[in-house]
Design a protein around this motif. Structure first.
Motif, mmCIF file in Angstrom:
data_model
loop_
_atom_site.group_PDB
_atom_site.id
_atom_site.type_symbol
_atom_site.label_atom_id
_atom_site.label_comp_id
_atom_site.label_asym_id
_atom_site.label_seq_id
_atom_site.Cartn_x
_atom_site.Cartn_y
_atom_site.Cartn_z
ATOM 1 N N GLY A 23 0.805 -1.217 0.000
ATOM 2 C CA GLY A 23 0.000 0.000 0.000
ATOM 3 C C GLY A 23 0.834 1.262 0.000
ATOM 4 N N LEU A 24 1.899 1.280 0.810
ATOM 5 C CA LEU A 24 2.745 2.469 0.898
ATOM 6 C C LEU A 24 3.604 2.640 -0.353
ATOM 7 N N ALA A 25 3.942 1.535 -1.011
ATOM 8 C CA ALA A 25 4.792 1.615 -2.211
ATOM 9 C C ALA A 25 4.016 2.093 -3.427
ATOM 10 N N MET A 26 2.685 1.907 -3.418
ATOM 11 C CA MET A 26 1.870 2.281 -4.578
ATOM 12 C C MET A 26 0.660 3.108 -4.142
ATOM 13 N N LEU A 113 -9.572 4.317 -4.852
ATOM 14 C CA LEU A 113 -8.301 5.036 -5.030
ATOM 15 C C LEU A 113 -8.018 6.021 -3.905
ATOM 16 N N ARG A 114 -8.919 6.097 -2.930
ATOM 17 C CA ARG A 114 -8.710 6.969 -1.777
ATOM 18 C C ARG A 114 -7.907 6.215 -0.719
ATOM 19 N N ASP A 115 -6.674 6.628 -0.528
ATOM 20 C CA ASP A 115 -5.820 5.943 0.444
ATOM 21 C C ASP A 115 -6.279 6.229 1.868
ATOM 22 N N PHE A 116 -5.954 5.318 2.755
ATOM 23 C CA PHE A 116 -6.175 5.532 4.178
ATOM 24 C C PHE A 116 -4.927 6.152 4.803
ATOM 25 N N ASP A 117 -5.131 6.967 5.815
ATOM 26 C CA ASP A 117 -4.034 7.408 6.657
ATOM 27 C C ASP A 117 -3.773 6.278 7.638
ATOM 28 N N MET A 118 -2.708 5.523 7.428
ATOM 29 C CA MET A 118 -2.468 4.319 8.210
ATOM 30 C C MET A 118 -2.206 4.622 9.684
ATOM 31 N N ALA A 119 -1.950 5.881 10.014
ATOM 32 C CA ALA A 119 -1.690 6.259 11.406
ATOM 33 C C ALA A 119 -2.960 6.681 12.127
ATOM 34 N N HIS A 143 -8.893 -1.456 4.769
ATOM 35 C CA HIS A 143 -7.548 -1.868 4.370
ATOM 36 C C HIS A 143 -7.383 -3.352 4.643
ATOM 37 N N HIS A 144 -6.747 -4.028 3.703
ATOM 38 C CA HIS A 144 -6.606 -5.487 3.780
ATOM 39 C C HIS A 144 -5.807 -5.935 4.999
ATOM 40 N N ALA A 145 -4.966 -5.065 5.555
ATOM 41 C CA ALA A 145 -4.164 -5.434 6.720
ATOM 42 C C ALA A 145 -5.031 -5.694 7.951
ATOM 43 N N LEU A 146 -6.288 -5.277 7.910
ATOM 44 C CA LEU A 146 -7.195 -5.499 9.041
ATOM 45 C C LEU A 146 -7.885 -6.851 8.984
ATOM 46 N N LEU A 147 -8.362 -7.232 7.802
ATOM 47 C CA LEU A 147 -9.251 -8.378 7.696
ATOM 48 C C LEU A 147 -8.916 -9.237 6.487
ATOM 49 N N ASP A 148 -9.247 -10.527 6.614
ATOM 50 C CA ASP A 148 -9.100 -11.426 5.477
ATOM 51 C C ASP A 148 -10.475 -11.952 5.063
#
Length: 237
Positions: A23-26, A113-119, A143-148
């Motif tokens: 996510g951060l790379a793209m 295409l709206r990114d989340f503020d991961m902080a 964000h996929h890092a939360l749930l599968d």
């Protein structure tokens, strides 16, 4: 993985690490942004709908989780005591069915295409569309890092249970919610020697990357999009 002293912070899993990196790379690409679209055959109670999402977030720590980077650069996930869920409402009842579909598809494409503020928690948002007095649709973006894929059906079931209970004016008693940090705690303490030995044996003899069998060469017109229906009939045997 090192375990931080803050009781509300704990390490990310290797899988989460990869998702954060992607996510951060793209940025602005929609990578690792998940969207669930649900259509419900009943009128929308906006107040109960918003309250149900808030109760769901209050119940599950992972939905109140944000990410931060410690001094050495190792990412951590931090559980906030509370987090307000952004819920938008759109009234599309005066539109024809095709126009309603275009409206929802346009929202989905732009929202992806709206990114989340991961902080900042929560790393999710919801948009509900009134389509008629008898049904509505909503888009749940996270964000996929939360749930599968195994997790979100469980949360959707709880959401609708909370929603129906609120509409009926009754209190819903749900069982204890599992904690993701318990899984991470187990992950940080387990011995991975057996895992390494297994994969070394499985991959013995391979000296360079091997394409996965289901991958196919990209088509020349990869920019085109479309849909199709395929039907396969299996014999009784």
């Amino acid at each position: 993985m090192t375990v931080p002293r803050d009781p509300n912070a704990y390490p990310v899993t290797p899988l989460q690490m990869g998702m954060l990196y992607n996510g951060l790379a793209m940025p602005g690409s929609g990578v690792e942004i998940e969207q669930i679209v649900v259509t419900t055959p009943e009128p929308l109670d906006r107040d109960a709908f918003a309250k149900s999402w808030q109760k769901l977030v209050a119940r599950h720590e992972i939905l109140r989780t944000r990410f931060k980077w410690s001094t050495p650069g190792e990412p951590l996930q931090v559980v906030e005591p509370d987090a307000a869920v952004p819920v938008e409402f759109f009234d599309c009842r005066n539109l024809e069915a095709e126009a309603q579909e275009r409206e929802i598809r346009s929202y989905i494409a732009g929202d992806r295409l709206r990114d989340f503020d991961m902080a900042a928690a929560p790393l999710m948002r919801v948009a509900a569309f009134d389509l008629a007095d008898s049904h509505f649709s909503f888009v749940w973006t996270f964000h996929h890092a939360l749930l599968d894929g195994r997790s979100f059906p469980v949360l959707l079931r709880e959401l609708f249970e909370l929603y129906e209970a609120d509409r009926a004016g009754r209190t819903l008693a749900l069982g204890p919610a599992p904690s993701f940090r318990d899984y991470v705690r187990w992950l940080t303490t387990r011995d991975t020697k057996d895992d390494e030995a297994f994969w070394r044996e499985e991959l013995a003899g391979f000296s360079e990357p091997v394409p996965l069998p289901y991958l196919r060469p990209a088509l020349p017109d990869r920019g085109r999009q479309g849909r199709a229906t395929a039907e396969t009939r299996l014999p009784a045997a």
